[in-house]
Scaffold this motif. Structure first.
Motif, short mmCIF file in Angstrom:
data_model
loop_
_atom_site.label_atom_id
_atom_site.label_comp_id
_atom_site.label_asym_id
_atom_site.label_seq_id
_atom_site.Cartn_x
_atom_site.Cartn_y
_atom_site.Cartn_z
N THR A 159 0.82 -1.22 0.00
CA THR A 159 0.00 0.00 0.00
C THR A 159 0.85 1.26 0.00
OG1 THR A 159 -0.14 -0.14 2.41
CG2 THR A 159 -1.95 -1.08 1.14
N GLY A 160 2.02 1.21 0.63
CA GLY A 160 2.92 2.35 0.61
C GLY A 160 2.28 3.62 1.14
N LYS A 161 2.24 4.65 0.27
CA LYS A 161 1.70 5.96 0.68
C LYS A 161 0.25 6.15 0.26
CE LYS A 161 6.30 8.01 0.16
NZ LYS A 161 7.11 9.03 -0.56
N ALA A 162 -0.38 5.09 -0.25
CA ALA A 162 -1.77 5.18 -0.70
C ALA A 162 -2.68 5.22 0.52
CB ALA A 162 -2.12 4.00 -1.59
N ILE A 163 -3.25 6.38 0.81
CA ILE A 163 -4.06 6.53 2.01
C ILE A 163 -5.46 7.05 1.71
CG2 ILE A 163 -2.10 6.86 3.55
CD1 ILE A 163 -2.56 9.88 3.34
N ASP A 164 -5.82 7.13 0.43
CA ASP A 164 -7.15 7.61 0.05
C ASP A 164 -8.20 6.63 0.57
OD1 ASP A 164 -9.35 8.72 -1.01
OD2 ASP A 164 -8.77 8.52 -3.11
N LYS A 165 -9.12 7.11 1.39
CA LYS A 165 -10.10 6.23 2.01
C LYS A 165 -11.42 6.19 1.24
CE LYS A 165 -8.19 6.82 6.65
NZ LYS A 165 -8.47 7.23 8.06
N LYS A 166 -11.51 6.92 0.12
CA LYS A 166 -12.74 6.93 -0.66
C LYS A 166 -12.87 5.62 -1.45
CE LYS A 166 -12.77 11.95 -1.25
NZ LYS A 166 -12.73 13.06 -2.24
N GLY A 167 -14.09 5.07 -1.49
CA GLY A 167 -14.34 3.88 -2.28
C GLY A 167 -13.63 2.66 -1.71
N ASN A 168 -13.49 1.64 -2.56
CA ASN A 168 -12.85 0.39 -2.17
C ASN A 168 -11.34 0.53 -2.42
OD1 ASN A 168 -12.01 -2.25 -1.79
ND2 ASN A 168 -13.86 -3.11 -2.73
N LEU A 169 -10.61 0.98 -1.42
CA LEU A 169 -9.18 1.31 -1.58
C LEU A 169 -8.36 0.11 -2.01
CD1 LEU A 169 -6.77 3.23 -1.33
CD2 LEU A 169 -6.67 2.64 1.11
N PHE A 170 -8.53 -1.02 -1.32
CA PHE A 170 -7.69 -2.19 -1.60
C PHE A 170 -7.95 -2.72 -3.02
CE2 PHE A 170 -7.17 -3.43 3.15
CZ PHE A 170 -6.29 -2.36 3.30
N LEU A 171 -9.21 -2.73 -3.45
CA LEU A 171 -9.51 -3.18 -4.81
C LEU A 171 -8.90 -2.23 -5.83
CD1 LEU A 171 -10.91 -5.00 -6.85
CD2 LEU A 171 -13.00 -3.62 -6.55
N ALA A 172 -9.01 -0.92 -5.58
CA ALA A 172 -8.45 0.06 -6.52
C ALA A 172 -6.93 -0.10 -6.63
CB ALA A 172 -8.80 1.47 -6.06
N ILE A 173 -6.25 -0.30 -5.48
CA ILE A 173 -4.79 -0.49 -5.51
C ILE A 173 -4.44 -1.77 -6.24
CG2 ILE A 173 -2.76 -0.97 -4.08
CD1 ILE A 173 -3.91 0.88 -1.97
N ASN A 174 -5.19 -2.84 -5.98
CA ASN A 174 -4.89 -4.13 -6.63
C ASN A 174 -5.10 -4.07 -8.14
OD1 ASN A 174 -4.06 -5.53 -4.36
ND2 ASN A 174 -6.10 -6.32 -3.88
N ILE A 175 -6.13 -3.35 -8.57
CA ILE A 175 -6.36 -3.20 -10.01
C ILE A 175 -5.23 -2.39 -10.64
CG2 ILE A 175 -7.84 -2.04 -11.72
CD1 ILE A 175 -10.25 -3.00 -10.14
N GLU A 176 -4.84 -1.31 -9.99
CA GLU A 176 -3.72 -0.51 -10.48
C GLU A 176 -2.45 -1.35 -10.52
OE1 GLU A 176 -1.57 3.80 -9.53
OE2 GLU A 176 -2.59 2.69 -7.92
N ALA A 177 -2.23 -2.18 -9.50
CA ALA A 177 -1.05 -3.05 -9.43
C ALA A 177 -1.10 -4.13 -10.51
CB ALA A 177 -0.96 -3.69 -8.05
#
Length: 450
Positions: free
Chosen positions: A364-382
């Motif tokens: 997750t690093g510096k990703a701290i945006d709490k809007k929406g489904n954060l983990f899904l958004a990070i995983n899709i970006e990854a």
């Protein structure tokens, strides 16, 4: 999308201001695909290692009358002077290739003359490279040779097909007029397909051999251009390079395949675009760009260009800048080799390779945006970035991606769809196997040379 064609320049031991130093010969040619200012693919293809088929501006060093031959310096990239010189049979001279100004016609070769030569045979043991002035270049369907006459056909075909193909080409007025007494024409084995189409009664009425006529024009124009620009180039300059056209065109085809897969806007792209408010309806475009005149000529003579003439190609002029400066190719390649890769959200990937497999860890690093489904958004970006890194690094075999754990099984289904669609963009076969019980994605990718 931009397809960039460039090459690595390697300095010789000679002084940089030496006009005879040929910096652009036999270096790796790099073919890269950029989409939205991001490096998506990058391949290298090697120039002909034995120089056969390459055309140079040569300098006649010595004429040995009892051998009826001349020794011509055609390159300058070897510290051994003998390796830079080739053997030219005086019976194999086409006067049009003697570039030194002279009033006599036809011209005869003399010591000190500047002459266009093509490597006919590679060096063998103590024997030097064999050169010729009967310049020859090939396309997909035809080969054109300066200083020869007549029309022939590949001996790989049956006698009956050879006669039919030769008869068709000989009766084509446009081809006959174009080659005239200046060039010889050899039909290649690919013409067999055209013959079958012509003999097919159910096929349309258009002449399939029209592509041969167009290719003959391109090849003849290319040889005319080489003889013209040869007068403006220094000795030991390579004017034409036969960097395995099949390899060169295959790498371009992989870029085109990636582009075609991107024409259908993916769900994953839409997902990220809607998060950032981007317009996903804008159509993609494609263009081939190079900053090297020789590579531009090579591209125009390639079978890829013959098959895809609709793709525009552009040669950057000195005032336009270089590919390295405009696109930052070197830094992009350096970043692709780093262990840690940062994502736009502030998350990052850690990429490791072992003998058994390649491993990508998502953090997750510096990703701290709490809007929406954060983990899904990070995983899709990854997932999107991981697929890109896999292409760039040419991973093969087993690949494991340790995504951030998610509680909802529906999220894993969404992530799986993204992974599959991103892998579908890969010109090399890549497959998603499954998620392990620990939520680690298992991928496989076929090994293919870059």
């Amino acid at each position: 999308m931009k397809i960039l064609i460039t090459r690595d320049i390697k300095k010789t031991d000679k002084k940089e201001n030496d006009p005879n130093v040929n910096e652009h010969v036999h270096k790796k040619i790099r073919i890269s695909a950029y989409e939205d200012n991001k490096l998506e693919l990058s391949y290298t293809t090697q120039g002909s290692s034995d120089y056969v088929g390459n055309i140079y501006v040569g300098h006649v060093e010595n004429i040995v009358k009892n051998l009826d031959a001349a020794f011509v310096r055609f390159k300058s990239d070897s510290p051994n002077a003998k390796d830079n010189t080739g053997y030219l049979d005086l019976k194999d001279i086409v006067s049009d290739c003697i570039l030194t100004s002279r009033t006599e016609e036809p011209k005869t070769l003399r010591n000190g003359d500047i002459v266009l030569v093509q490597v006919k045979k590679p060096a063998v043991k103590t024997k030097q490279v064999v050169l010729t002035t009967k310049l020859s270049i090939s396309g997909r369907y035809a080969a054109i040779t300066l200083g020869q006459k007549g029309t022939g056909c590949s001996k790989k075909l049956s006698e009956e097909k050879r006669k039919d193909i030769i008869a068709i080409l000989k009766h084509d007025f446009s081809i006959r007029e174009r080659i005239s007494d200046r060039y010889g024409l050899i039909a290649r084995t690919e013409c067999e397909v055209l013959l079958d189409k012509k003999n097919n009664k159910d096929a349309d009425k258009s002449n399939p051999f029209d592509v041969v006529r167009k290719e003959v024009d391109i090849l003849c124009d290319k040889l005319d251009e080489l003889m013209q620009i040869g007068t403006t180039r220094s000795v030991a300059t390579c004017l034409y390079e036969t960097a395995s056209d099949s390899d060169f065109s295959d790498k371009l085809l992989r870029c085109l395949s990636f582009y075609n897969s991107c024409l259908n806007i993916e769900d994953s792209s839409k997902y990220l675009a809607t998060q950032s408010g981007q317009d996903v309806s804008k159509p993609l475009d494609i263009e081939v760009i190079t900053d090297d005149a020789d590579l531009f000529s090579m591209y125009n003579a390639s079978s890829f260009h013959a098959d895809h003439p609709e793709i525009p190609a552009r040669l950057l002029l000195p005032k336009d800048g270089t590919i390295g400066v405009l696109y930052g190719l070197s830094s992009a390649l350096d970043k692709a080799a780093q262990k840690r890769v940062w994502l736009d959200s502030g998350a990052y990937l850690v990429i490791e390779s072992t003998e058994a497999m390649h491993v990508i860890d998502v953090n997750t690093g510096k990703a701290i945006d709490k809007k929406g489904n954060l983990f899904l958004a990070i995983n899709i970006e990854a997932a999107i970035e991981s697929a890109r890194q896999i292409r760039l690094r040419n991973f093969s075999g087993m690949i494991m991606i340790d995504f951030i754990n998610m509680n909802d099984k529906k999220d894993y289904k969404k992530l799986e769809r993204v992974i599959r669609k991103e892998l579908d963009k890969d010109p090399v076969k890549a497959d998603f196997a499954d998620f392990t019980k620990l939520g680690i994605a298992e991928l496989t990718r076929t090994k293919k040379e870059t």
